[in-house]
Scaffold this active site. Structure first.
Site, PDB file in Angstrom:
ATOM      1  NE  ARG A 100      -4.308  -1.300   0.033  1.00  0.00           N
ATOM      2  CZ  ARG A 100      -4.451  -2.301  -0.841  1.00  0.00           C
ATOM      3  NH1 ARG A 100      -3.486  -2.563  -1.706  1.00  0.00           N
ATOM      4  NH2 ARG A 100      -5.540  -3.049  -0.851  1.00  0.00           N
TER       5      ARG A 100
ATOM      6  CG  ASP B  99       1.091  -2.081  -8.557  1.00  0.00           C
ATOM      7  OD1 ASP B  99       0.972  -1.674  -9.731  1.00  0.00           O
ATOM      8  OD2 ASP B  99       0.230  -2.751  -7.971  1.00  0.00           O
TER       9      ASP B  99
ATOM     10  CD  GLU C 105      -3.230   3.348  -4.889  1.00  0.00           C
ATOM     11  OE1 GLU C 105      -2.026   3.040  -4.837  1.00  0.00           O
ATOM     12  OE2 GLU C 105      -4.144   2.516  -5.063  1.00  0.00           O
TER      13      GLU C 105
ATOM     14  CG  HIS D 142      -3.521  -0.675  -6.859  1.00  0.00           C
ATOM     15  ND1 HIS D 142      -3.709  -0.054  -5.648  1.00  0.00           N
ATOM     16  CD2 HIS D 142      -3.673  -2.001  -6.605  1.00  0.00           C
ATOM     17  CE1 HIS D 142      -3.972  -0.956  -4.716  1.00  0.00           C
ATOM     18  NE2 HIS D 142      -3.954  -2.159  -5.276  1.00  0.00           N
TER      19      HIS D 142
HETATM   20  P1  NAI Z   1      -1.511 -11.528   4.144  1.00  0.00           P
HETATM   21  O1  NAI Z   1      -2.513 -11.102   5.165  1.00  0.00           O
HETATM   22  O2  NAI Z   1      -1.517 -12.938   3.643  1.00  0.00           O
HETATM   23  O3  NAI Z   1      -0.028 -11.246   4.723  1.00  0.00           O
HETATM   24  C1  NAI Z   1       0.363 -10.052   5.313  1.00  0.00           C
HETATM   25  C2  NAI Z   1       1.550 -10.386   6.236  1.00  0.00           C
HETATM   26  O4  NAI Z   1       2.109  -9.164   6.693  1.00  0.00           O
HETATM   27  C3  NAI Z   1       1.129 -11.199   7.473  1.00  0.00           C
HETATM   28  O5  NAI Z   1       1.970 -12.334   7.594  1.00  0.00           O
HETATM   29  C4  NAI Z   1       1.340 -10.221   8.628  1.00  0.00           C
HETATM   30  O6  NAI Z   1       1.741 -10.864   9.827  1.00  0.00           O
HETATM   31  C5  NAI Z   1       2.451  -9.352   8.063  1.00  0.00           C
HETATM   32  N1  NAI Z   1       2.600  -8.054   8.716  1.00  0.00           N
HETATM   33  C6  NAI Z   1       1.642  -7.284   9.300  1.00  0.00           C
HETATM   34  N2  NAI Z   1       2.195  -6.142   9.763  1.00  0.00           N
HETATM   35  C7  NAI Z   1       3.528  -6.222   9.468  1.00  0.00           C
HETATM   36  C8  NAI Z   1       4.636  -5.360   9.700  1.00  0.00           C
HETATM   37  N3  NAI Z   1       4.466  -4.176  10.313  1.00  0.00           N
HETATM   38  N4  NAI Z   1       5.856  -5.747   9.278  1.00  0.00           N
HETATM   39  C9  NAI Z   1       6.032  -6.927   8.636  1.00  0.00           C
HETATM   40  N5  NAI Z   1       5.021  -7.787   8.388  1.00  0.00           N
HETATM   41  C10 NAI Z   1       3.789  -7.423   8.796  1.00  0.00           C
HETATM   42  O7  NAI Z   1      -1.637 -10.497   2.956  1.00  0.00           O
HETATM   43  P2  NAI Z   1      -1.233 -10.709   1.421  1.00  0.00           P
HETATM   44  O8  NAI Z   1      -2.342 -11.371   0.702  1.00  0.00           O
HETATM   45  O9  NAI Z   1       0.129 -11.283   1.349  1.00  0.00           O
HETATM   46  O10 NAI Z   1      -1.194  -9.177   0.935  1.00  0.00           O
HETATM   47  C11 NAI Z   1      -0.261  -8.251   1.467  1.00  0.00           C
HETATM   48  C12 NAI Z   1      -0.681  -6.844   1.080  1.00  0.00           C
HETATM   49  O11 NAI Z   1      -0.549  -6.683  -0.327  1.00  0.00           O
HETATM   50  C13 NAI Z   1      -2.176  -6.535   1.355  1.00  0.00           C
HETATM   51  O12 NAI Z   1      -2.379  -6.085   2.677  1.00  0.00           O
HETATM   52  C14 NAI Z   1      -2.489  -5.455   0.369  1.00  0.00           C
HETATM   53  O13 NAI Z   1      -2.308  -4.188   0.980  1.00  0.00           O
HETATM   54  C15 NAI Z   1      -1.433  -5.654  -0.730  1.00  0.00           C
HETATM   55  N6  NAI Z   1      -2.039  -6.057  -2.009  1.00  0.00           N
HETATM   56  C16 NAI Z   1      -1.729  -5.326  -3.116  1.00  0.00           C
HETATM   57  C17 NAI Z   1      -2.260  -5.661  -4.348  1.00  0.00           C
HETATM   58  C18 NAI Z   1      -1.904  -4.897  -5.588  1.00  0.00           C
HETATM   59  O14 NAI Z   1      -2.554  -5.090  -6.632  1.00  0.00           O
HETATM   60  N7  NAI Z   1      -0.893  -4.047  -5.568  1.00  0.00           N
HETATM   61  C19 NAI Z   1      -3.209  -6.776  -4.472  1.00  0.00           C
HETATM   62  C20 NAI Z   1      -3.405  -7.516  -3.253  1.00  0.00           C
HETATM   63  C21 NAI Z   1      -2.856  -7.145  -2.061  1.00  0.00           C
END
Ligand code: NAI
Length: 348
Positions: free
Chosen positions: A236, A260, A265, A297
């Site tokens: 994000r 991205d 944005e 994005h």
């Molecule tokens: P997820 O929920 O599977 O994994 C997120 C991980 O980050 C978890 O293991 C959590 O413990 C960890 N985490 C939380 N706070 C943290 C911190 N301060 N430092 C380090 N690790 C931390 O989520 P997923 O599916 O892997 O997605 C991650 C992020 O990617 C989403 O939250 C979303 O914002 C972003 N995203 C972006 C997309 C895009 O098109 N650019 C599409 C989908 C998701």
């Protein structure tokens, strides 16, 4: 009568994939190209469900307005929910999301930003089209044998880490909830953020945006990084303090940034400003750097992900309307331990 869904911030590709997923005609989907916000929420009149995306406004006044119109469900067609005021929604509006569609899509895009930046593919593309076949300024480095840092080892971060391991990189990872068995299996190592910042040539952000992670990449953390580090952000925008990033790019501390996402944005991404120009000086400045690659994005945007998003969103809605518990529901209490789902019930 078919259940009516007001789908906001609709693009032609949303309609294509949702119409396909709704081939049976179970739902009456009203597609609105405008974003959801205080001025547009009245379009949801008569709809039982609002379907929203990453930059729709789901703040308290909008949720209250939707609730007054009789909307009972917000179905997010995305994973992140930082744009929803869950506290305001609690008790009056249910919220469901698509927690995973294709983590591969996002991880592969993060890696493609890295590869393009390192080997200057974006510059070479323009150069050769003008008949310039020189190599000056296109020097990259082998990823093999270098250290990469992955922040957040959820679904997307893990796949990114595994791809980079496949390149022969040494990968340090950081997450408040480490999975050491996974790390051992792939020959990765969990490290504190400070070590990750100071040791790695490439850093890729894959954690959610929260009050704690907001501006985690700032002047102080950038100062700890290796000179010439390549920073990739598909998480994000507000994970990165963009002004500090600009200073890092100006000084050469940051060797490349693949973005991205961008913290402001919502004013620009998914729309065409090629005729009117960009009023946001920070974004405009970022776009002037030859070693910054911005995509709007689009990391999620693959055939597989779009199919999964449409299918899961309509499944979430169908389940909710049937009265069943929706595994993909989220609420204000979900993470606090007080949510009734912890004991097999519904959020509220
Ligand atoms: P997820 O929920 O599977 O994994 C997120 C991980 O980050 C978890 O293991 C959590 O413990 C960890 N985490 C939380 N706070 C943290 C911190 N301060 N430092 C380090 N690790 C931390 O989520 P997923 O599916 O892997 O997605 C991650 C992020 O990617 C989403 O939250 C979303 O914002 C972003 N995203 C972006 C997309 C895009 O098109 N650019 C599409 C989908 C998701």
């Amino acid at each position: 009568m078919a259940v009516s869904i007001a789908l906001f911030d609709s693009k032609p590709y949303d309609k294509d994939f949702f119409d396909l997923a709704n081939a049976s005609g179970e739902f009456d989907i009203r597609y609105y190209p405008v974003r959801l916000g205080p001025d547009t929420l009245s379009l949801a009149r008569g709809a039982q469900v609002v379907c929203a995306f990453v930059n729709d406004d789901l703040s308290a006044p909008v949720l209250e307005g939707l609730s007054a119109l009789g909307v009972g469900l917000v179905a997010l067609r995305c994973a992140g929910f930082n744009n929803v005021d869950l506290q305001s929604a609690y008790g009056k509006m249910h919220v469901v999301r698509v927690p995973a569609y294709s983590p591969h899509a996002v991880a592969e895009h993060a890696v493609s930003l890295l590869l393009a930046l390192n080997r200057k593919a974006h510059k070479a593309f323009n150069r050769t089209r003008e008949g310039n076949f020189t190599l000056n300024g296109l020097l990259g480095f082998d990823l093999h044998g270098k250290k990469a840092g992955i922040v957040g080892t959820g679904r997307i971060g893990r796949i990114t880490a595994e791809i980079l391991r496949g390149f022969g990189m040494e990968v340090l990872v950081s997450d408040p909830f480490p999975d050491t068995a996974w790390a051992e299996k792939f020959g990765l190592r969990y490290a504190e953020l400070d070590e990750l910042y100071s040791q790695t040539r490439v850093i890729s952000l894959h954690c959610p945006l929260s009050p704690e992670s907001r501006h985690m990449v700032n002047a102080q953390s950038i100062a700890k990084m290796k000179d010439g580090v390549i920073l990739i952000n598909t998480g994000r925008g507000a994970l990165v303090d963009s002004r500090a990033l600009i200073e890092g790019l100006k000084s050469g501390k940051i060797g490349g940034a693949g973005l991205d996402v961008y913290e402001e944005e919502d004013k620009y991404f998914f729309e065409d400003f090629s005729h009117s120009g960009i009023a946001d000086d920070v974004l405009a400045r970022l776009l002037t750097f030859p070693n910054v690659l911005v995509t709007a994005h689009q990391a999620f945007f693959t055939q597989e992900a779009m199919e999964a998003i449409a299918k899961t969103t309509l499944e979430n809605i169908g389940l909710f309307l049937s009265g069943a518990q929706v595994p993909n529901e989220i609420c204000y209490q979900c993470s606090s331990g007080d949510c009734a789902r912890k004991s097999g019930g519904k959020c509220f």
